[in-house]
Write an enzyme that holds these catalytic residues in place. Structure first.
Site, mmCIF file in Angstrom:
data_model
loop_
_atom_site.group_PDB
_atom_site.id
_atom_site.type_symbol
_atom_site.label_atom_id
_atom_site.label_comp_id
_atom_site.label_asym_id
_atom_site.label_seq_id
_atom_site.Cartn_x
_atom_site.Cartn_y
_atom_site.Cartn_z
ATOM 1 N N HIS A 19 5.197 -2.024 4.597
ATOM 2 C CA HIS A 19 4.422 -2.659 3.287
ATOM 3 C C HIS A 19 4.578 -4.408 3.696
ATOM 4 C CE1 HIS A 19 3.867 -0.105 1.027
ATOM 5 N NE2 HIS A 19 2.815 -0.945 -0.055
ATOM 6 N N ALA A 65 3.538 -4.351 -7.235
ATOM 7 C CA ALA A 65 1.728 -4.526 -7.742
ATOM 8 C C ALA A 65 1.571 -5.702 -8.281
ATOM 9 C CB ALA A 65 1.872 -3.214 -9.055
#
Length: 294
Positions: free
Chosen positions: A72, A123
């Site tokens: 990520h 998120a």
């Protein structure tokens, strides 16, 4: 990101390579997740598809999960991003920070990676603005490595659910196929969260639904403090022990009030033929209450 969504029934009918081509980027740079989830077809709902992909990640073991976390990107950092990550970060303003905010993220990113060995993951679609994200990052630095490993994995699952909703449309949108039984809404699960201290709905609150320890779906409350659709409905609402985990810390960061609770988890049992299960949550900074509604 603007690609037309595919119907769930059509997705279930794809060959492995085509299935992976559609969903390979749902988990960052990890098309192997879609490859493993393909064998769980056909999917009764997007929740089932999401659960199969999350289970594929968990079944891969800690080393593979750590590798996935490390793929990520850091938030608000220079470097190449996938199209999905770029759209998500741009959508909340992380790609246009002023110098002071950019320096604050750079410092927090460095301290987080040094402590946990992977980048901070959240998120971002469930957050209000970059300052709220930075506040959550700083608080999560106090977690143990084991706690943060699970927290980060939960955020990865939430990101995946947002991306699946971008890519896949439920079959129910077009009605039942010819000769297929109609989908019943007799059994379904809903929530409603109210901020009783302000007398307002709790909008923008991220929550995760699990059954028997397995993550099923992630949602964010709308302006009315509800989710846009039932958390589960029909045959997907099977008997078992369920948990709804509310990310109070992330939500209160956006409200500018730390409060007392970081997370609130409501655990309950679902019996066969449960009908409409409604779970209200009444929040204040230093207390909460819940009950079975209808």
């Amino acid at each position: 990101m603007n690609r037309q969504r595919i119907r769930l029934r059509a997705l279930s009918g794809l060959a492995p390579q085509a299935f992976s081509a559609r969903l390979g980027h749902v988990f960052e740079h990890s098309a192997w997740v879609a490859d493993h989830a393909w064998s769980a077809r056909p999917f009764a709902s997007i929740e089932d598809l999401h659960a199969a992909m999350v289970q594929a990640v968990r079944d891969a073991g800690p080393d593979a999960i750590m590798s996935l976390l490390r793929l990520h990107p850091e938030l608000a950092a220079q470097g190449s991003l996938t199209a999905a990550s770029a759209a998500e970060q741009d959508g909340i303003g992380l790609t246009g920070l002023d110098a002071m905010a950019a320096d604050a993220f750079e410092d927090a990113n460095r301290r987080y990676r040094e402590r946990f060995g992977f980048p901070f993951i959240i998120a971002v679609r469930g957050q209000r603005d970059p300052s709220a994200i930075l506040a959550v990052m700083r608080r999560r630095l106090a977690n143990t490595p084991a706690e943060e490993f699970e927290t980060a994995l939960g955020e990865v699952a939430r990101i995946a659910r947002y991306r699946l909703d971008d890519l896949v449309a439920p079959d129910a949108d077009d009605g039942a196929a010819a000769g297929a039984p109609a989908i019943t809404m007799r059994d379904y699960l809903t929530v409603h969260v109210l901020d009783v201290a302000r007398g307002l709905p709790a909008a923008g609150l991220a929550l995760a639904l699990s059954r028997d320890g397995q993550l099923l779906a992630s949602h964010v409350t709308n302006a009315d403090g509800r989710c846009d659709a039932p958390l589960l409905a029909g045959e997907t609402l099977r008997p078992g022990i369920y948990e709804i985990d509310f990310d109070i810390e992330g939500w209160r960061a956006g409200e500018g009030d730390a409060g007392f609770y970081d997370r609130i988890t409501i655990r309950f049992r679902v019996a066969p033929d449960c009908g409409h299960l409604h779970v209200p949550l009444l929040l204040s900074p230093y207390g909460y209450s819940t009950y079975r509604g209808s």
